[in-house]
Write a protein that holds these residues in place. Structure first.
Motif, PDB file in Angstrom:
ATOM      1  N   LEU A 256       1.033  -0.220   0.057  1.00  0.00           N
ATOM      2  CA  LEU A 256       0.443   0.183   0.251  1.00  0.00           C
ATOM      3  C   LEU A 256       0.742   1.031  -0.299  1.00  0.00           C
ATOM      4  CD1 LEU A 256      -2.633   0.950   0.508  1.00  0.00           C
ATOM      5  CD2 LEU A 256      -2.298   1.205   2.282  1.00  0.00           C
ATOM      6  N   ALA A 257       1.987   1.261   0.924  1.00  0.00           N
ATOM      7  CA  ALA A 257       2.578   2.250   0.648  1.00  0.00           C
ATOM      8  C   ALA A 257       3.523   2.155  -0.143  1.00  0.00           C
ATOM      9  CB  ALA A 257       3.593   2.341   2.088  1.00  0.00           C
ATOM     10  N   ARG A 258       4.187   1.680  -1.349  1.00  0.00           N
ATOM     11  CA  ARG A 258       4.816   1.497  -2.058  1.00  0.00           C
ATOM     12  C   ARG A 258       3.264   2.632  -3.259  1.00  0.00           C
ATOM     13  NH1 ARG A 258       5.714  -3.631  -3.549  1.00  0.00           N
ATOM     14  NH2 ARG A 258       7.385  -3.831  -2.023  1.00  0.00           N
ATOM     15  N   GLY A 259       2.225   1.434  -3.543  1.00  0.00           N
ATOM     16  CA  GLY A 259       1.122   2.119  -4.072  1.00  0.00           C
ATOM     17  C   GLY A 259       1.290   3.587  -3.516  1.00  0.00           C
ATOM     18  N   ILE A 260       1.331   4.147  -2.983  1.00  0.00           N
ATOM     19  CA  ILE A 260       1.206   6.082  -2.442  1.00  0.00           C
ATOM     20  C   ILE A 260       2.098   6.783  -2.837  1.00  0.00           C
ATOM     21  CG2 ILE A 260       1.054   7.584  -0.728  1.00  0.00           C
ATOM     22  CD1 ILE A 260      -0.799   5.534   0.528  1.00  0.00           C
ATOM     23  N   HIS A 261       3.097   5.940  -2.866  1.00  0.00           N
ATOM     24  CA  HIS A 261       4.776   6.661  -3.424  1.00  0.00           C
ATOM     25  C   HIS A 261       6.274   5.692  -2.780  1.00  0.00           C
ATOM     26  CE1 HIS A 261       6.576   9.983  -5.188  1.00  0.00           C
ATOM     27  NE2 HIS A 261       8.155   9.790  -3.931  1.00  0.00           N
ATOM     28  N   PRO A 262       6.534   4.563  -4.250  1.00  0.00           N
ATOM     29  CA  PRO A 262       7.445   4.217  -3.601  1.00  0.00           C
ATOM     30  C   PRO A 262       8.757   4.842  -2.914  1.00  0.00           C
ATOM     31  CG  PRO A 262       7.111   4.582  -6.502  1.00  0.00           C
ATOM     32  CD  PRO A 262       6.461   4.858  -5.314  1.00  0.00           C
ATOM     33  N   ALA A 263       9.415   4.061  -2.147  1.00  0.00           N
ATOM     34  CA  ALA A 263      10.716   4.499  -1.541  1.00  0.00           C
ATOM     35  C   ALA A 263      11.547   4.696  -2.798  1.00  0.00           C
ATOM     36  CB  ALA A 263      11.059   3.673  -0.129  1.00  0.00           C
ATOM     37  N   VAL A 264      12.284   3.672  -3.143  1.00  0.00           N
ATOM     38  CA  VAL A 264      12.896   3.971  -4.473  1.00  0.00           C
ATOM     39  C   VAL A 264      12.609   4.932  -5.533  1.00  0.00           C
ATOM     40  CG1 VAL A 264      11.294   2.063  -6.288  1.00  0.00           C
ATOM     41  CG2 VAL A 264      14.006   2.063  -5.957  1.00  0.00           C
ATOM     42  N   LEU A 265      11.672   5.159  -5.958  1.00  0.00           N
ATOM     43  CA  LEU A 265      11.450   6.519  -6.636  1.00  0.00           C
ATOM     44  C   LEU A 265      11.914   7.868  -5.652  1.00  0.00           C
ATOM     45  CD1 LEU A 265      10.608   7.019  -8.898  1.00  0.00           C
ATOM     46  CD2 LEU A 265       8.618   8.373  -8.099  1.00  0.00           C
ATOM     47  N   THR A 266      11.996   7.672  -4.814  1.00  0.00           N
ATOM     48  CA  THR A 266      11.936   8.789  -4.006  1.00  0.00           C
ATOM     49  C   THR A 266      13.936   9.035  -3.610  1.00  0.00           C
ATOM     50  OG1 THR A 266      10.596   8.795  -2.888  1.00  0.00           O
ATOM     51  CG2 THR A 266      12.078  10.341  -1.825  1.00  0.00           C
ATOM     52  N   ASP A 267      14.014   8.029  -3.634  1.00  0.00           N
ATOM     53  CA  ASP A 267      15.400   7.341  -3.219  1.00  0.00           C
ATOM     54  C   ASP A 267      16.944   8.114  -4.377  1.00  0.00           C
ATOM     55  OD1 ASP A 267      15.148   7.256  -0.615  1.00  0.00           O
ATOM     56  OD2 ASP A 267      15.060   4.687  -0.263  1.00  0.00           O
ATOM     57  N   ARG A 268      16.138   6.600  -5.248  1.00  0.00           N
ATOM     58  CA  ARG A 268      16.981   6.608  -6.628  1.00  0.00           C
ATOM     59  C   ARG A 268      16.816   7.303  -8.062  1.00  0.00           C
ATOM     60  NH1 ARG A 268      18.457   0.587  -6.048  1.00  0.00           N
ATOM     61  NH2 ARG A 268      19.675   1.194  -8.088  1.00  0.00           N
ATOM     62  N   GLY A 269      15.303   7.944  -8.356  1.00  0.00           N
ATOM     63  CA  GLY A 269      15.045   8.340  -8.864  1.00  0.00           C
ATOM     64  C   GLY A 269      13.871   7.370  -9.897  1.00  0.00           C
ATOM     65  N   LEU A 270      13.306   7.651 -11.555  1.00  0.00           N
ATOM     66  CA  LEU A 270      13.091   7.294 -12.498  1.00  0.00           C
ATOM     67  C   LEU A 270      13.820   5.836 -12.906  1.00  0.00           C
ATOM     68  CD1 LEU A 270      11.198   9.516 -14.453  1.00  0.00           C
ATOM     69  CD2 LEU A 270       9.754   8.143 -12.868  1.00  0.00           C
TER      70      LEU A 270
ATOM     71  N   ALA B 115      11.857  -1.277 -10.978  1.00  0.00           N
ATOM     72  CA  ALA B 115      11.026  -2.403 -10.206  1.00  0.00           C
ATOM     73  C   ALA B 115       9.879  -2.400 -10.901  1.00  0.00           C
ATOM     74  CB  ALA B 115      11.032  -1.576  -9.211  1.00  0.00           C
ATOM     75  N   LEU B 116       9.164  -1.406 -11.764  1.00  0.00           N
ATOM     76  CA  LEU B 116       8.031  -2.194 -12.362  1.00  0.00           C
ATOM     77  C   LEU B 116       8.150  -3.164 -12.901  1.00  0.00           C
ATOM     78  CD1 LEU B 116       5.965   1.278 -12.407  1.00  0.00           C
ATOM     79  CD2 LEU B 116       5.638  -0.087 -10.782  1.00  0.00           C
ATOM     80  N   ALA B 117       9.181  -2.635 -14.426  1.00  0.00           N
ATOM     81  CA  ALA B 117       9.417  -4.008 -15.158  1.00  0.00           C
ATOM     82  C   ALA B 117       9.833  -4.709 -14.500  1.00  0.00           C
ATOM     83  CB  ALA B 117      10.296  -3.302 -16.099  1.00  0.00           C
ATOM     84  N   ALA B 118       9.926  -5.440 -13.563  1.00  0.00           N
ATOM     85  CA  ALA B 118      10.315  -6.480 -13.336  1.00  0.00           C
ATOM     86  C   ALA B 118       9.637  -7.705 -12.886  1.00  0.00           C
ATOM     87  CB  ALA B 118      11.738  -6.542 -11.912  1.00  0.00           C
ATOM     88  N   ARG B 119       8.762  -7.034 -11.681  1.00  0.00           N
ATOM     89  CA  ARG B 119       7.102  -7.642 -11.994  1.00  0.00           C
ATOM     90  C   ARG B 119       6.101  -7.461 -12.957  1.00  0.00           C
ATOM     91  NH1 ARG B 119       7.885  -2.852  -7.849  1.00  0.00           N
ATOM     92  NH2 ARG B 119       5.590  -1.919  -8.250  1.00  0.00           N
ATOM     93  N   CYS B 120       5.967  -7.343 -13.988  1.00  0.00           N
ATOM     94  CA  CYS B 120       5.114  -7.051 -15.581  1.00  0.00           C
ATOM     95  C   CYS B 120       5.527  -8.440 -15.695  1.00  0.00           C
ATOM     96  CB  CYS B 120       5.511  -6.533 -16.551  1.00  0.00           C
ATOM     97  SG  CYS B 120       4.692  -6.336 -17.354  1.00  0.00           S
TER      98      CYS B 120
END
Length: 480
Positions: free
Chosen positions: A348-362, A368-373
């Motif tokens: 749920l927290a990842r759906g609100i705003h993922p920590a990896v986006l804040t820490d490491r960027g797009l 990470a999104l592509a890995a789950r596809c």
């Protein structure tokens, strides 16, 4: 940097499936409101429909007989009498109103003149829509104050910039209408007269007492167009003038289009206010929908598990004294439920705003999104710096939703994600080799995504012919 994620590996998907070249996107040119949608369609789209009914004559030859040319010529003919009336009325009422401002009478006279000019503007917008094909929105309406009485109405008319722009149109359009009328009538009349000269040349010897039309004459010498060669040259010259006249009239009416849009339509500020109000409504609705989704996920997921966990721990506490083994099993089961609840909260927290986006960027977040596809996805991010945090988040969730569509609906075997910067715009493109047929209309998820992008001055373009492939391109402001 290009990386491939998902199931399996292979060649560069972007080259294989015709990814749009980045040079095709150049900031404002891409965002232009008149950018034709057909440019983003495949050959199946461009080769169907109206394209099958192409005229046999080229545009240069059929222009004099097209309805558009005659409509534009009719607009020029009507402009002269209408502009003379509006100019005379506007100057008279303006002069009279200003001259009477030393008395109270000048205010209602001036307000009535401005209101009448707004009425003439309505007529001009209708005329431009019917004859020039220009769709001009109505300007913002008057908003009288003080209860909307006579004084409030007059104050609203006098303070309205739209009213004064209508007066300016009435003043400026009259000299241009005279010029365009003179040029258009002269070219149109002489062109058709010279072109048809072989058909009516016989009138001169029968009724005029001479062999042809006279070009020059004095007491001792005359030049007549009376032999076949001269008649043929005259007709050919008339043909050239006739073919050129529609384009001359089109150039003249372009100025009319500019004047109608610029002076009789809504101001750019008012248009921007309307857009911002609409965008604000979309943002508010989106935020409310996100809050409802978070509340539903908490209520149906982690909250329900925590309630059940509390009940299980209560039962384990009661059995602790009389049946320690059963209590231990219940505590062990509760421990498993805690792990599941924690994972749901992390998702749920990842759906609100993922920590990896804040820490490491797009780059890292999209990887990470592509890995789950469910299909292999190649990711390429080429950004000189990080955009604004809000834009970065919107880009992330846009790609997330598009990859979910690929997983659920596309029936694709491969996909790709490209992100790059053009001037002050962030561009992203998601492609797949699925069944195609995606459409932003009809209340689909893509329609909601397009509304979210539009709320931040973004654009979503879908190129998805039936049978595939599908390419969804999004443009966002950089704002860093």
């Amino acid at each position: 940097m290009a990386t491939e994620y998902g199931q399996g590996h292979g060649q560069d998907y972007g080259q294989e499936y015709g990814r749009m070249d980045r040079s095709e996107f150049r900031g404002s040119e891409f965002r232009g409101s008149e950018f034709p949608e057909s440019e983003f369609r495949g050959p199946e789209y461009r080769g169907s429909g109206l394209d099958k009914r192409r005229p046999r004559l080229p545009a240069g030859l059929r222009a004099p007989i097209e309805a558009r040319a005659w409509k534009e010529f009719g607009h020029v003919l009507l402009s002269l009498p209408i502009s003379l009336v509006t100019f005379t009325f506007a100057v008279t009422m303006l002069s009279l109103g200003v001259g009477l401002l030393i008395t109270f009478i000048g205010i209602p006279v001036l307000a009535a003149g401005l209101a009448a000019c707004r009425g003439f503007g309505t007529l001009e917008r209708v005329r431009a829509r019917a004859l020039l094909g220009v769709e001009v929105a109505n300007p913002e309406p008057l908003r009288p104050k003080n209860g909307g009485g006579p004084m409030g109405w007059m104050g609203a008319v006098l303070k309205s910039g739209v009213s004064w722009r209508h007066v300016l149109y009435a003043v400026l359009h009259m000299p241009w209408a005279i010029f365009s009328f003179t040029v258009s009538v002269a070219f149109w009349t002489y062109g058709w007269a010279m072109l048809t000269y072989p058909l009516w040349q016989w009138l001169f010897p029968v009724y005029g007492g001479q062999d042809g039309i006279q070009l020059y004459g004095d007491d001792g010498h005359r030049i007549l167009i009376d032999n076949p060669f001269e008649i043929g040259v005259t007709a050919l010259t008339g043909l050239l003038i006739t073919l050129a006249t529609p384009w001359i009239i089109r150039a003249l009416t372009t100025v009319d289009r500019v004047m109608v849009v610029g002076l009789l339509g809504p101001s750019s500020l008012a248009t921007r206010v309307v857009e911002l109000e609409s965008d604000r409504g979309v943002v508010v609705d989106t935020a409310a929908a996100d809050l409802r989704r978070i509340e539903r996920d908490l209520h149906d997921g982690a909250q329900a598990r925590l309630v059940a966990l509390a009940m299980d721990l209560g039962l384990a506490k009661e059995k602790l004294a009389e049946d320690p083994e059963a209590a231990a099993r219940m505590v062990d089961e509760a421990h498993g439920e805690v792990k599941v609840a924690l994972q749901e909260l992390r998702d749920l927290a990842r759906g609100i705003h993922p920590a990896v986006l804040t820490d490491r960027g797009l780059d890292a977040a999209l990887s990470a999104l592509a890995a789950r596809c469910t299909v292999p996805v190649q990711v390429e991010v080429d950004l000189p710096a990080r955009p604004a945090a809000a834009i970065e988040g919107i880009a992330y969730f846009t790609v997330s939703e598009l990859l979910q569509n690929i997983s659920k609906h596309a029936r694709a075997s491969r996909g790709s994600v490209d992100v790059w910067k053009v001037e002050n715009r962030l561009m992203l493109q998601v492609t797949d080799d699925g069944a195609g047929g995606a459409d932003v209309t009809g209340g689909s998820g893509l329609a909601g995504l397009a509304e979210r992008l539009d709320a931040v001055d973004g654009i979503l373009v879908v190129d998805s012919p039936v049978g595939g492939p599908t390419a969804v391109t999004a443009e966002l402001p950089w704002r860093a």
